[in-house]
Each structure stands twice: as C-alpha cells, then as structure tokens.
Design an enzyme around this catalytic site. Structure first.
Site, PDB file in Angstrom:
ATOM      1  N   THR A 214       0.867  -1.001   0.021  1.00  0.00           N
ATOM      2  CA  THR A 214      -0.016   0.010  -0.105  1.00  0.00           C
ATOM      3  C   THR A 214       0.873   1.514  -0.038  1.00  0.00           C
ATOM      4  O   THR A 214       1.194   1.901  -0.970  1.00  0.00           O
ATOM      5  CB  THR A 214      -0.901   0.051   1.244  1.00  0.00           C
ATOM      6  OG1 THR A 214      -0.362  -0.038   2.492  1.00  0.00           O
ATOM      7  CG2 THR A 214      -2.031  -1.138   1.056  1.00  0.00           C
ATOM      8  N   THR A 251       0.125  -3.641  12.392  1.00  0.00           N
ATOM      9  CA  THR A 251      -0.639  -3.723  11.269  1.00  0.00           C
ATOM     10  C   THR A 251       0.104  -4.077   9.900  1.00  0.00           C
ATOM     11  O   THR A 251       0.808  -3.337   9.502  1.00  0.00           O
ATOM     12  CB  THR A 251      -1.196  -2.316  10.941  1.00  0.00           C
ATOM     13  OG1 THR A 251      -1.983  -2.249   9.745  1.00  0.00           O
ATOM     14  CG2 THR A 251      -0.254  -1.306  10.856  1.00  0.00           C
ATOM     15  N   GLU A 338       6.626   4.937   7.310  1.00  0.00           N
ATOM     16  CA  GLU A 338       6.011   5.851   6.577  1.00  0.00           C
ATOM     17  C   GLU A 338       7.173   7.118   6.971  1.00  0.00           C
ATOM     18  O   GLU A 338       7.200   7.865   7.970  1.00  0.00           O
ATOM     19  CB  GLU A 338       4.762   6.194   6.785  1.00  0.00           C
ATOM     20  CG  GLU A 338       4.023   5.342   6.205  1.00  0.00           C
ATOM     21  CD  GLU A 338       2.513   5.059   6.526  1.00  0.00           C
ATOM     22  OE1 GLU A 338       1.823   4.658   5.673  1.00  0.00           O
ATOM     23  OE2 GLU A 338       2.102   6.028   7.273  1.00  0.00           O
ATOM     24  N   ASN A 461       0.368  10.222   5.074  1.00  0.00           N
ATOM     25  CA  ASN A 461      -1.008  10.122   5.779  1.00  0.00           C
ATOM     26  C   ASN A 461      -1.813  11.116   5.396  1.00  0.00           C
ATOM     27  O   ASN A 461      -3.191  10.932   5.651  1.00  0.00           O
ATOM     28  CB  ASN A 461      -0.875   9.780   7.173  1.00  0.00           C
ATOM     29  CG  ASN A 461      -0.327   8.254   7.674  1.00  0.00           C
ATOM     30  OD1 ASN A 461      -0.978   7.496   7.190  1.00  0.00           O
ATOM     31  ND2 ASN A 461       1.112   8.319   7.617  1.00  0.00           N
ATOM     32  N   SER A 466      -6.157   9.714  -1.416  1.00  0.00           N
ATOM     33  CA  SER A 466      -6.111  10.363  -2.836  1.00  0.00           C
ATOM     34  C   SER A 466      -5.300   9.569  -3.819  1.00  0.00           C
ATOM     35  O   SER A 466      -4.589   8.842  -3.553  1.00  0.00           O
ATOM     36  CB  SER A 466      -5.558  11.746  -2.614  1.00  0.00           C
ATOM     37  OG  SER A 466      -4.045  11.669  -2.283  1.00  0.00           O
TER      38      SER A 466
END
Length: 466
Positions: A214, A251, A338, A461, A466
């Site tokens: 992702t 996660t 991230e 994030n 989008s």
C-alpha cells in the site's frame, strides 16, 4: 545557432552545426548514463505513486523453489494507477495452515473468515489457496463485506477444486470500502494460466511482495533453510506494512510458507510463540489495524517426517529458522516506516517483569517526542526519561541509566560524568540507532524496534486516500 543572427554562415559550418544538433540527444543520454549513482534522485517506489524508496530499504532476497506452492499476481483494478493488486497462492493437497490475527475490536471480513475456518477442530488441515488484495481493506463493511469475502472464496474454490473453507483470504487498503469481488472473479482465468507458467520462484515471491504493497516503498521478503531429522527444509515469506504499525499483531500482512510437514496445532503454537518477539515487537506509530494477519503454511513437499507434537526435539532447528524469517520481515516493516530515516532498537533491562519491560520499551519507542528527537539527530535523553516515567511501571529513579549506542547519557539517576555532547551528536547521525535503558527494578528485559517520526509521515498520511 550562436553569434550575430545577421551574419551569414558558410555551408560547411551549417552542416557541422546540424550534425552536432542531431547528435545532441545521444550525448545527453551518455552524460546521464555516466553520472555517479549518488547524483541520481531516490528511486520511485513500486507502490503508491509519488513515494520514494525508503533510505533504509533492503534488497529482496533470492528464494529457491519451495515445494508445494505456486504464486502469481494480476491487476484487479482496486487502484486507479497501473499496478498489480491481486495475489494468489495455490498449495498442494494436504497443506496445513495456522494464523495469528489482529485483536482490534473491528476486525475485517477476511480476518473473520480465516479465524472461523482455522479455529475449528479440523481447521487448517487441508488449505489449498490464499487470495490477497491490496487497495481495499473490506473492513467495517458489515454483512455485505462478509458476503463479498465468501463469494471470493467460493469462486476460487471452484477453480481449484476444493472447499470454500480451504481458501484463506486477506485484504489491505482503505477501511470502510466494500470489496468488489467481481474484480477478483474476473481475473481468475488469467491467474490460473499464470500459475501454470514458468516464472522463477524469486520473481513469484517478489511480485507477490509488490502486489500487496500500500504505502510500502519496497517489497519485503525473507528466506531460511534448516533440517528436520536430517532432511533439508525451506522457509520463505513476504510481508507488507509501513504505517499503522504497533505491537498487538502490528498492522501488517505476512505470509510464510515452508515445505515441512507439520500439524496445524503445532504451527499455531509456534506462530504464537514467535509473533511475540517479532511482529508484536515493532512499532512505527502506535496504531493497530483492522486487518492484521500472519498466516503460516506447511506443504509437506520436502519429504521430512511429519511433526505432530510441539515438544518434538526435531523442531528445534526449524523453530530457530522460522524465528529468523519472522524477525527479518518485522525489521523490514520498521525500515519502511512511513517517512522513516532511522532504524531504532530500544532495549529495556532491569525491569520488574517481562511484561513491564515490554511496556517500558514500547513507551519509549512509541513516544512522538523521542521519535522526533531522533529524526532531528538530537540525543535528548530527557525525553527517554519522560517516556519511562509516564508508564507507572516500577522504576528506580536513582539507579536509572540511559545509553545511546556505546555513549552513556545518564547513570544512577543523573547525567553521566563522562557525557560527551560531540560524540553523542556524531552517533545520532547514524542511520541505525540503539537506545538502552536500565530501570533498576529487577532482571527482566525486552526489545522493541521502531523508527523516527518525520514530516514524511504527515505527508503520506495526509493524502492517503487520494
């Protein structure tokens, strides 16, 4: 053309200039090709457009054939941009399986599906397929989401000649979006054809690693070998995860396959044992997901004797190899945190109990103040003191000691008399940092891995959907 525009140019000069102009694209290409590697901008990630590969990325390993499993990918269209977002594993008859899942109170439809079919008396006895999609979590979608999961399993079962319950499911992506299972069904013919192809094992695994990404910036894979009763056994796995990573099954999605022959109950026990010190000991941002899934499959294709009891001594080497693969994948999740620029190991010693040590280590690793200080290359040990004290765990303030790598910041509850700001600052510029804390309350210890917190995390994030 240079010089006075009114001045006539000779025919020979004009030809020469035209020839130079024609060669210019080739010269430019040559200049670009011979530029030093460090001059190039960071490579684009194969997942979400606009992301750059993490500076902490590690290369995907070479993975030899693991008997009893075939893997392929396809584009189902869950993402607007061009990328594969559907991964299918096909397993040999008799493959056993076990899983560990999120404890999140709002589990996803695929998590519910897997738990229901693996937890039964004969659960995990003959699993034939795994279907994973990225781009849609199918979480918080109610009965409609559960129906979509069931239909997906049904369609795959028809193709592979097995029961619905023999098909495991996993999803990752945006929460609250219903899975359009028709997109998966439409690709199953293509999937079957590709499964019968001749793609190399390493590329099968690497493509699967890319297919489940992702906001990940690189595919995560690991491989190890061991022996069971003298027979060579192989273990391979992939994982995804970059944000919404916290202990409690983190996660993430992780899929591990071995060609050993092991009873589902033994797989379940081993998976639970090793999850605690691997996937449940990493954190990026302290958040836990609805879709966390770790599945372990054993195809039995190696020819090694079947293991039906957890206490079997022949499992010792296998257990160590499985732990190695899981820890490697867990570390890669943190390396791809991230916006991460630092890989951080936090160790707490001298705690009153193992549970207390884990809570203290997690408090340090999850603290935004600690993580932003690391991002700024500031050895602000006062923030570590804050993170330790706020837990209300047993801590002996007057014996508290803190180290950043080999550098002592605090000892006996105060700044170290040997504290050297220059050495500390130099250490904090490293890409891999170790923080060690002794709380002086006992003998227990724990380690948690984390990363720094940068502006990149907010940027990623802020426009996730989008």
């Amino acid at each position: 053309m240079s010089g006075d525009p009114k001045k006539p140019v000779s025919t020979g000069k004009a030809i020469e200039q035209a020839f130079e102009k024609a060669l210019d694209p080739f010269a430019t290409a040559i200049r670009k090709a011979t530029q030093p590697a460090q001059a190039a901008s960071p490579a684009a990630a194969p997942g979400k457009p606009g992301l750059k590969v993490s500076p902490l990325a590690v290369p995907f390993p070479t993975i030899p054939p693991v008997g009893g499993v075939e893997i392929t990918t396809a584009r189902a269209g869950f993402y607007k941009h061009e990328r594969d977002d559907l991964v299918v594993f096909r397993f040999a008859r008799g493959t056993t399986c076990a899983g560990v899942f999120t404890r999140h109170k709002i589990g996803s439809a695929p998590v519910d599906w897997c738990k229901r079919h693996l937890d039964g008396a004969s659960g995990g006895e003959d699993v034939r397929a795994l279907v994973v999609n990225a781009g849609c979590a199918n979480a918080f979608t109610g009965k409609a989401g559960a129906d979509a999961a069931r239909r997906t399993a049904s369609e795959v079962a028809k193709r592979f000649g097995c029961r619905q319950r023999d098909v495991m499911l996993a999803s990752t992506g945006v929460i609250g979006v219903l899975l359009d299972d028709r997109k998966i069904a439409a690709r199953l013919g293509e999937i079957e054809t590709k499964l019968d192809g001749d793609t190399t094992p390493t590329e099968q695994w690497a493509a699967a690693g890319r297919g489940i990404m992702t906001t990940d910036t690189f595919p995560k894979g690991s491989y190890a070998e061991c022996r069971i009763d003298g027979v060579k056994v192989r273990i391979a796995g992939i994982a995804k995860g970059s944000g919404m990573i916290a202990p409690d099954m983190a996660t993430m999605l992780a899929f591990i396959v071995t060609d050993a022959s092991i009873h589902p109950n033994v797989l379940r026990a081993m998976l639970g044992l090793h999850v605690r010190t691997t996937f449940n000991s990493v954190t990026v941002d302290g958040d836990t997901s609805t879709n966390d899934t770790c599945l372990l499959f054993a195809t039995g294709a190696s020819g090694a004797p079947r293991i039906g009891r957890l206490g079997d001594r022949r499992l010792k080497e296998f257990s160590a190899a499985l732990d190695k693969v899981m820890l490697d994948l867990a570390h890669q999740l943190v390396r791809d945190g991230e916006g991460a620029t630092k890989f951080v190991r936090v160790t707490v010693d001298g705690a009153a109990s193992p549970a207390s040590a884990r809570k203290l280590a997690k408090s340090i690793a999850d603290s935004p103040l600690v993580k932003t200080a690391i991002a700024g290359e500031d050895a602000n040990w006062g923030r570590v003191v804050m993170a330790v004290g706020k837990t209300e765990e047993p801590v002996d303030r007057d014996h508290l000691a803190i180290r950043f790598g080999p550098n002592v910041a605090a000892v006996d509850g105060a700044v170290s008399p040997t504290y050297d700001e220059a050495k500390m600052s130099a250490y904090m510029k490293k890409s891999e940092i170790e923080i060690s804390v002794d709380v002086g309350s006992g003998r227990a210890s724990a380690t948690v891995w984390t990363c720094d917190l940068t502006k990149g995390y907010i940027e990623i994030n802020g426009d996730y959907r989008s």
